[in-house]
Motif scaffolding. Structure first.
Motif, mmCIF file in Angstrom:
data_model
loop_
_atom_site.group_PDB
_atom_site.id
_atom_site.type_symbol
_atom_site.label_atom_id
_atom_site.label_comp_id
_atom_site.label_asym_id
_atom_site.label_seq_id
_atom_site.Cartn_x
_atom_site.Cartn_y
_atom_site.Cartn_z
ATOM 1 N N UNK A 5 0.919 -1.394 -0.476
ATOM 2 C CA UNK A 5 0.024 0.455 -0.127
ATOM 3 C C UNK A 5 0.327 1.688 0.034
ATOM 4 N N UNK A 6 2.077 1.228 -0.102
ATOM 5 C CA UNK A 6 3.360 2.071 0.224
ATOM 6 C C UNK A 6 4.852 1.865 0.659
ATOM 7 N N UNK A 7 5.500 2.772 -0.387
ATOM 8 C CA UNK A 7 6.835 2.566 -0.114
ATOM 9 C C UNK A 7 7.371 3.962 -0.752
ATOM 10 N N UNK A 46 -2.737 3.192 4.952
ATOM 11 C CA UNK A 46 -3.388 2.637 6.659
ATOM 12 C C UNK A 46 -2.768 1.276 6.231
ATOM 13 N N UNK A 47 -1.463 0.988 6.164
ATOM 14 C CA UNK A 47 -0.535 -0.664 6.467
ATOM 15 C C UNK A 47 -1.029 -1.271 7.665
ATOM 16 N N UNK A 48 -0.896 -2.200 8.298
ATOM 17 C CA UNK A 48 -1.248 -3.457 8.855
ATOM 18 C C UNK A 48 0.686 -3.818 9.464
ATOM 19 N N UNK A 49 1.115 -3.357 8.736
ATOM 20 C CA UNK A 49 2.057 -3.597 8.808
ATOM 21 C C UNK A 49 3.957 -2.560 8.530
ATOM 22 N N UNK A 50 4.720 -2.464 8.676
ATOM 23 C CA UNK A 50 5.599 -2.278 7.752
ATOM 24 C C UNK A 50 7.272 -2.214 8.189
ATOM 25 N N UNK A 138 2.331 7.432 16.507
ATOM 26 C CA UNK A 138 1.711 6.589 17.855
ATOM 27 C C UNK A 138 2.567 4.504 18.165
ATOM 28 N N UNK A 139 3.009 4.492 17.703
ATOM 29 C CA UNK A 139 3.456 3.341 17.728
ATOM 30 C C UNK A 139 2.920 2.385 17.383
ATOM 31 N N UNK A 140 1.893 2.521 16.998
ATOM 32 C CA UNK A 140 0.940 1.110 16.617
ATOM 33 C C UNK A 140 0.938 0.583 15.421
ATOM 34 N N UNK A 141 2.060 0.389 14.950
ATOM 35 C CA UNK A 141 2.356 0.101 13.596
ATOM 36 C C UNK A 141 3.029 -0.895 14.060
ATOM 37 N N UNK A 142 2.807 -2.529 13.644
ATOM 38 C CA UNK A 142 4.369 -3.398 13.788
ATOM 39 C C UNK A 142 5.200 -3.298 12.709
ATOM 40 N N UNK A 143 6.269 -2.900 13.148
ATOM 41 C CA UNK A 143 7.398 -3.442 12.164
ATOM 42 C C UNK A 143 8.082 -4.288 12.356
ATOM 43 N N UNK A 144 8.921 -5.057 11.310
ATOM 44 C CA UNK A 144 9.129 -5.989 10.679
ATOM 45 C C UNK A 144 10.748 -5.538 9.959
#
Lengths: 277, 71
Positions: A5-7, A46-50, A138-144
Protein backbone atom coordinates in the motif's frame (compact mmCIF):
# COMPACT_ATOMS: atom_id res chain seq x y z
CA UNK A 1 -1.93 -12.44 0.16
CA UNK A 2 -1.09 -8.86 0.93
CA UNK A 3 -1.34 -5.60 -0.90
CA UNK A 4 1.65 -3.26 -1.00
CA UNK A 5 0.00 0.00 0.00
CA UNK A 6 2.95 2.36 0.32
CA UNK A 7 6.70 2.75 0.00
CA UNK A 8 8.98 5.49 1.21
CA UNK A 9 12.67 6.37 1.48
CA UNK A 10 14.18 8.62 4.10
CA UNK A 11 17.55 9.62 5.43
CA UNK A 12 18.35 8.84 9.05
CA UNK A 13 20.71 10.71 11.35
CA UNK A 14 20.58 11.06 15.13
CA UNK A 15 20.90 14.84 14.92
CA UNK A 16 17.70 15.24 12.85
CA UNK A 17 15.84 14.96 16.13
CA UNK A 18 18.78 15.18 18.54
CA UNK A 19 19.91 18.69 17.67
CA UNK A 20 17.20 20.35 15.60
CA UNK A 21 18.25 23.80 16.83
CA UNK A 22 21.67 23.71 15.17
CA UNK A 23 20.27 23.39 11.63
CA UNK A 24 19.25 26.42 9.65
CA UNK A 25 15.52 26.86 10.43
CA UNK A 26 14.42 26.96 6.80
CA UNK A 27 16.27 23.72 6.02
CA UNK A 28 14.96 22.01 9.12
CA UNK A 29 11.36 23.04 8.44
CA UNK A 30 11.47 21.95 4.79
CA UNK A 31 12.84 18.56 5.78
CA UNK A 32 10.39 18.15 8.64
CA UNK A 33 7.62 19.08 6.20
CA UNK A 34 8.81 16.24 3.99
CA UNK A 35 8.59 13.80 6.88
CA UNK A 36 5.14 15.11 7.84
CA UNK A 37 3.84 14.73 4.30
CA UNK A 38 5.27 11.22 4.23
CA UNK A 39 3.48 10.49 7.49
CA UNK A 40 0.20 11.87 6.09
CA UNK A 41 0.41 9.66 3.01
CA UNK A 42 1.48 6.64 5.01
CA UNK A 43 -1.42 7.03 7.44
CA UNK A 44 -3.84 7.40 4.51
CA UNK A 45 -2.55 4.09 3.11
CA UNK A 46 -3.52 2.34 6.40
CA UNK A 47 -0.72 -0.24 6.54
CA UNK A 48 -0.96 -3.06 9.07
CA UNK A 49 2.79 -3.76 8.80
CA UNK A 50 5.85 -1.60 8.14
CA UNK A 51 8.66 -3.59 6.56
CA UNK A 52 11.84 -1.59 7.03
CA UNK A 53 15.10 -1.90 5.11
CA UNK A 54 17.69 -0.47 7.46
CA UNK A 55 21.25 -0.87 8.67
CA UNK A 56 23.22 -1.10 11.87
CA UNK A 57 26.21 1.12 12.68
CA UNK A 58 28.21 -1.48 14.64
CA UNK A 59 26.01 -1.08 17.71
CA UNK A 60 24.44 -4.51 17.27
CA UNK A 61 26.70 -6.40 14.90
CA UNK A 62 30.40 -6.17 15.81
CA UNK A 63 33.38 -7.37 13.81
CA UNK A 64 33.10 -10.78 15.44
CA UNK A 65 29.73 -11.36 13.80
CA UNK A 66 28.69 -9.35 10.74
CA UNK A 67 25.72 -10.56 8.70
CA UNK A 68 25.25 -9.21 5.18
CA UNK A 69 21.47 -9.49 5.57
CA UNK A 70 19.69 -10.07 8.88
CA UNK A 71 15.98 -10.46 9.61
CA UNK A 72 14.85 -8.99 12.93
CA UNK A 73 12.77 -11.37 15.03
CA UNK A 74 12.38 -8.87 17.83
CA UNK A 75 9.16 -8.84 19.89
CA UNK A 76 9.31 -5.09 20.46
CA UNK A 77 11.90 -2.57 19.38
CA UNK A 78 13.25 0.05 21.72
CA UNK A 79 12.76 3.02 19.44
CA UNK A 80 14.69 4.48 21.09
CA UNK A 81 16.16 2.86 24.17
CA UNK A 82 16.59 5.05 27.26
CA UNK A 83 20.25 5.53 26.28
CA UNK A 84 19.45 6.39 22.68
CA UNK A 85 16.68 8.68 23.89
CA UNK A 86 19.25 11.08 25.33
CA UNK A 87 21.13 11.32 22.05
CA UNK A 88 18.11 11.51 19.76
CA UNK A 89 15.88 13.47 22.12
CA UNK A 90 12.96 11.17 21.43
CA UNK A 91 11.13 9.80 24.48
CA UNK A 92 12.00 6.13 25.03
CA UNK A 93 9.27 3.83 23.80
CA UNK A 94 8.58 0.33 22.53
CA UNK A 95 7.26 -0.35 19.05
CA UNK A 96 5.86 -3.82 18.38
CA UNK A 97 7.92 -6.05 16.11
CA UNK A 98 6.53 -8.71 13.80
CA UNK A 99 8.52 -11.81 14.74
CA UNK A 100 6.07 -14.30 13.25
CA UNK A 101 6.12 -12.52 9.91
CA UNK A 102 9.90 -12.25 10.19
CA UNK A 103 10.28 -15.97 10.89
CA UNK A 104 8.16 -16.77 7.84
CA UNK A 105 10.37 -14.49 5.74
CA UNK A 106 13.47 -16.13 7.17
CA UNK A 107 12.20 -19.62 6.35
CA UNK A 108 11.11 -18.58 2.88
CA UNK A 109 14.53 -17.03 2.30
CA UNK A 110 16.41 -20.11 3.39
CA UNK A 111 14.18 -22.24 1.18
CA UNK A 112 14.45 -19.84 -1.74
CA UNK A 113 18.13 -18.95 -1.91
CA UNK A 114 18.46 -16.00 0.48
CA UNK A 115 20.39 -17.16 3.51
CA UNK A 116 19.40 -14.40 5.91
CA UNK A 117 20.93 -14.25 9.34
CA UNK A 118 18.46 -13.51 12.13
CA UNK A 119 18.44 -11.81 15.50
CA UNK A 120 16.03 -11.83 18.41
CA UNK A 121 17.63 -8.79 20.00
CA UNK A 122 18.39 -5.58 18.14
CA UNK A 123 18.89 -2.23 19.76
CA UNK A 124 17.36 0.34 17.48
CA UNK A 125 19.25 3.56 16.89
CA UNK A 126 18.59 6.32 14.42
CA UNK A 127 17.97 3.86 11.58
CA UNK A 128 14.55 3.08 13.10
CA UNK A 129 13.97 5.55 15.92
CA UNK A 130 14.31 8.79 13.95
CA UNK A 131 12.11 7.90 10.94
CA UNK A 132 9.56 6.13 13.14
CA UNK A 133 9.34 9.21 15.34
CA UNK A 134 7.87 10.96 12.31
CA UNK A 135 6.17 8.08 10.50
CA UNK A 136 4.74 5.95 13.32
CA UNK A 137 4.22 8.54 16.05
CA UNK A 138 1.68 6.47 17.96
CA UNK A 139 3.82 3.36 17.65
CA UNK A 140 0.76 1.36 16.70
CA UNK A 141 1.96 -0.12 13.40
CA UNK A 142 4.13 -3.23 13.91
CA UNK A 143 7.55 -3.15 12.35
CA UNK A 144 9.45 -5.93 10.57
CA UNK A 145 13.11 -5.28 9.83
CA UNK A 146 15.70 -6.41 7.35
CA UNK A 147 19.17 -5.19 8.26
CA UNK A 148 21.78 -4.91 5.50
CA UNK A 149 25.45 -4.42 6.23
CA UNK A 150 26.14 -0.90 4.98
CA UNK A 151 28.69 0.11 7.62
CA UNK A 152 31.43 -2.51 7.88
CA UNK A 153 32.89 -3.31 4.47
CA UNK A 154 33.18 -5.46 2.49
CA UNK A 155 29.48 -4.99 1.82
CA UNK A 156 26.95 -6.84 -0.34
CA UNK A 157 26.67 -5.43 -3.85
CA UNK A 158 23.84 -3.06 -4.63
CA UNK A 159 22.55 -5.54 -7.19
CA UNK A 160 22.35 -8.22 -4.54
CA UNK A 161 20.58 -5.80 -2.20
CA UNK A 162 18.08 -5.08 -4.98
CA UNK A 163 17.52 -8.81 -5.51
CA UNK A 164 17.08 -9.29 -1.78
CA UNK A 165 14.50 -6.51 -1.73
CA UNK A 166 12.71 -8.12 -4.68
CA UNK A 167 12.57 -11.38 -2.73
CA UNK A 168 11.14 -9.59 0.31
CA UNK A 169 8.59 -7.88 -1.93
CA UNK A 170 7.43 -11.17 -3.45
CA UNK A 171 7.26 -12.73 -0.01
CA UNK A 172 5.24 -9.82 1.40
CA UNK A 173 2.70 -10.11 -1.40
CA UNK A 174 2.27 -13.83 -0.99
CA UNK A 175 2.24 -14.15 2.79
CA UNK A 176 -1.00 -13.98 4.72
CA UNK A 177 0.53 -12.68 7.93
CA UNK A 178 -0.22 -9.11 6.93
CA UNK A 179 -2.75 -7.68 4.50
CA UNK A 180 -1.59 -4.11 3.93
CA UNK A 181 2.18 -3.80 3.82
CA UNK A 182 4.20 -0.58 3.60
CA UNK A 183 7.91 -0.58 2.86
CA UNK A 184 10.22 2.02 4.34
CA UNK A 185 13.95 2.23 3.71
CA UNK A 186 16.21 4.57 5.63
CA UNK A 187 19.75 5.87 5.29
CA UNK A 188 21.91 7.93 2.98
CA UNK A 189 22.08 10.03 1.10
CA UNK A 190 25.69 11.35 0.97
CA UNK A 191 27.53 11.79 4.23
CA UNK A 192 31.01 11.24 5.53
CA UNK A 193 31.12 10.10 9.16
CA UNK A 194 34.35 9.42 11.02
CA UNK A 195 36.46 9.49 7.85
CA UNK A 196 39.07 12.17 7.12
CA UNK A 197 36.34 13.98 5.14
CA UNK A 198 33.84 14.02 8.00
CA UNK A 199 31.20 16.68 7.47
CA UNK A 200 31.33 16.62 3.69
CA UNK A 201 28.03 16.35 1.80
CA UNK A 202 27.73 15.96 -1.97
CA UNK A 203 24.37 17.44 -3.11
CA UNK A 204 25.20 16.77 -6.76
CA UNK A 205 25.45 13.04 -6.12
CA UNK A 206 22.37 13.13 -3.90
CA UNK A 207 20.35 14.70 -6.71
CA UNK A 208 21.70 12.10 -9.12
CA UNK A 209 20.47 9.34 -6.80
CA UNK A 210 17.07 10.98 -6.28
CA UNK A 211 16.64 11.65 -10.01
CA UNK A 212 17.16 7.98 -10.81
CA UNK A 213 14.72 6.94 -8.08
CA UNK A 214 12.17 9.43 -9.42
CA UNK A 215 12.46 7.96 -12.89
CA UNK A 216 12.37 4.42 -11.55
CA UNK A 217 15.69 3.92 -13.35
CA UNK A 218 17.63 1.96 -10.75
CA UNK A 219 19.99 0.09 -13.07
CA UNK A 220 22.74 2.79 -12.89
CA UNK A 221 22.49 2.63 -9.09
CA UNK A 222 22.91 -1.15 -9.14
CA UNK A 223 26.16 -0.79 -11.06
CA UNK A 224 27.74 1.46 -8.41
CA UNK A 225 30.77 -0.03 -6.72
CA UNK A 226 31.80 0.43 -3.12
CA UNK A 227 34.70 2.64 -4.27
CA UNK A 228 32.47 4.87 -6.37
CA UNK A 229 30.01 5.38 -3.53
CA UNK A 230 32.81 5.96 -1.04
CA UNK A 231 34.22 8.63 -3.38
CA UNK A 232 30.97 10.40 -4.26
CA UNK A 233 28.60 9.62 -1.38
CA UNK A 234 30.93 8.86 1.49
CA UNK A 235 30.76 5.96 3.89
CA UNK A 236 27.24 7.07 4.83
CA UNK A 237 26.27 6.98 1.17
CA UNK A 238 26.75 3.20 1.29
CA UNK A 239 23.36 3.13 3.02
CA UNK A 240 21.60 3.62 -0.31
CA UNK A 241 21.74 -0.18 -0.32
CA UNK A 242 18.54 0.05 1.74
CA UNK A 243 16.98 2.33 -0.87
CA UNK A 244 17.75 0.01 -3.76
CA UNK A 245 16.48 -2.96 -1.73
CA UNK A 246 13.15 -1.17 -1.36
CA UNK A 247 13.07 -0.34 -5.07
CA UNK A 248 13.49 -4.06 -5.68
CA UNK A 249 10.44 -4.77 -3.53
CA UNK A 250 8.21 -2.52 -5.65
CA UNK A 251 9.25 -3.15 -9.27
CA UNK A 252 8.15 -0.46 -11.68
CA UNK A 253 7.37 2.06 -8.97
CA UNK A 254 8.83 5.55 -9.11
CA UNK A 255 9.92 8.12 -6.58
CA UNK A 256 8.60 11.56 -5.80
CA UNK A 257 11.00 13.73 -3.84
CA UNK A 258 9.20 15.37 -0.92
CA UNK A 259 12.21 17.19 0.47
CA UNK A 260 15.95 17.29 0.04
CA UNK A 261 18.28 19.34 2.18
CA UNK A 262 22.04 19.03 2.53
CA UNK A 263 22.27 19.90 6.21
CA UNK A 264 25.91 20.51 7.18
CA UNK A 265 25.07 20.71 10.88
CA UNK A 266 23.60 17.20 10.75
CA UNK A 267 26.46 16.14 8.42
CA UNK A 268 23.96 14.45 6.12
CA UNK A 269 22.38 14.93 2.73
CA UNK A 270 18.82 14.48 4.01
CA UNK A 271 16.14 13.28 1.63
CA UNK A 272 12.55 12.10 1.93
CA UNK A 273 11.16 10.35 -1.14
CA UNK A 274 7.68 8.90 -1.60
CA UNK A 275 7.58 5.88 -3.91
CA UNK A 276 4.42 5.00 -5.80
CA UNK A 277 3.09 2.78 -8.55
CA UNK B 1 41.00 -4.81 -1.14
CA UNK B 2 39.40 -2.81 1.65
CA UNK B 3 41.68 -2.22 4.64
CA UNK B 4 40.18 -3.81 7.76
CA UNK B 5 42.02 -4.16 11.05
CA UNK B 6 40.25 -6.54 13.38
CA UNK B 7 42.49 -5.61 16.36
CA UNK B 8 41.67 -1.92 15.93
CA UNK B 9 37.97 -2.53 15.47
CA UNK B 10 37.88 -4.90 18.43
CA UNK B 11 39.39 -2.42 20.88
CA UNK B 12 37.31 0.46 19.49
CA UNK B 13 34.10 -1.59 19.69
CA UNK B 14 34.75 -2.32 23.37
CA UNK B 15 35.41 1.33 24.13
CA UNK B 16 32.41 2.52 22.11
CA UNK B 17 30.13 0.11 23.95
CA UNK B 18 31.45 1.47 27.25
CA UNK B 19 30.66 4.99 25.95
CA UNK B 20 34.32 5.95 26.26
CA UNK B 21 35.21 9.15 24.39
CA UNK B 22 38.83 10.29 24.23
CA UNK B 23 41.23 12.56 22.40
CA UNK B 24 43.75 9.74 22.62
CA UNK B 25 44.03 6.41 24.39
CA UNK B 26 46.35 5.47 27.22
CA UNK B 27 48.77 2.55 27.55
CA UNK B 28 46.44 1.09 30.17
CA UNK B 29 43.54 1.06 27.71
CA UNK B 30 45.68 -0.77 25.15
CA UNK B 31 46.84 -3.43 27.58
CA UNK B 32 45.98 -6.96 26.52
CA UNK B 33 45.23 -6.03 22.89
CA UNK B 34 47.22 -7.58 20.08
CA UNK B 35 48.09 -4.46 18.07
CA UNK B 36 50.83 -3.63 15.60
CA UNK B 37 53.25 -0.83 16.45
CA UNK B 38 51.56 1.44 13.90
CA UNK B 39 48.12 0.71 15.37
CA UNK B 40 49.36 1.26 18.89
CA UNK B 41 50.96 4.61 18.10
CA UNK B 42 47.90 5.83 16.19
CA UNK B 43 45.63 5.00 19.12
CA UNK B 44 47.99 6.64 21.63
CA UNK B 45 48.18 9.76 19.45
CA UNK B 46 44.47 9.83 18.65
CA UNK B 47 45.46 10.12 14.99
CA UNK B 48 42.07 9.63 13.36
CA UNK B 49 43.35 9.85 9.80
CA UNK B 50 46.02 7.24 10.43
CA UNK B 51 43.51 4.98 12.18
CA UNK B 52 41.26 5.23 9.14
CA UNK B 53 44.15 4.35 6.83
CA UNK B 54 45.06 1.40 9.04
CA UNK B 55 41.59 -0.09 8.73
CA UNK B 56 39.65 1.18 11.74
CA UNK B 57 35.95 1.58 10.99
CA UNK B 58 35.05 5.27 10.69
CA UNK B 59 31.85 4.89 12.72
CA UNK B 60 33.93 3.51 15.59
CA UNK B 61 36.63 6.16 15.14
CA UNK B 62 33.99 8.83 15.48
CA UNK B 63 32.36 7.33 18.55
CA UNK B 64 35.59 6.88 20.49
CA UNK B 65 37.53 9.93 19.29
CA UNK B 66 34.52 12.27 19.19
CA UNK B 67 36.51 15.21 20.68
CA UNK B 68 38.80 15.06 17.62
CA UNK B 69 35.97 16.03 15.29
CA UNK B 70 35.17 19.74 15.03
CA UNK B 71 31.72 18.93 13.64
Amino acid sequence: MAEIVAAALAAHAPLITGKPEIARPEQRERLYAGFHEMRRRLAAARPDLLVMFVNDHLQNFPYSNLPAFCVGLVDAYDAPSPGGSTLMRIPPRKIPGAPTWGMALLEAGLAGGFDFAYSYEIESWDELSVPLHFLNPDGDIPVATVYTNCAAPPLPTLRRCHEMGAFVGRFARSHRGASRVAFVATGGISHWVGTPETGRINPEWDHWVIDHIERGDVEPLLRLTWDEIERDGGNGGQEIRNWVALMGAVPGWKGESLAYEPVPEWITGCGTVWVHA
Amino acid sequence: MIAVSYPLNKILTGLARAHVTREKLSDAELAGHDLSDAERSALLAGDIRRLYDLGANPYLIRRVFRPRFPI
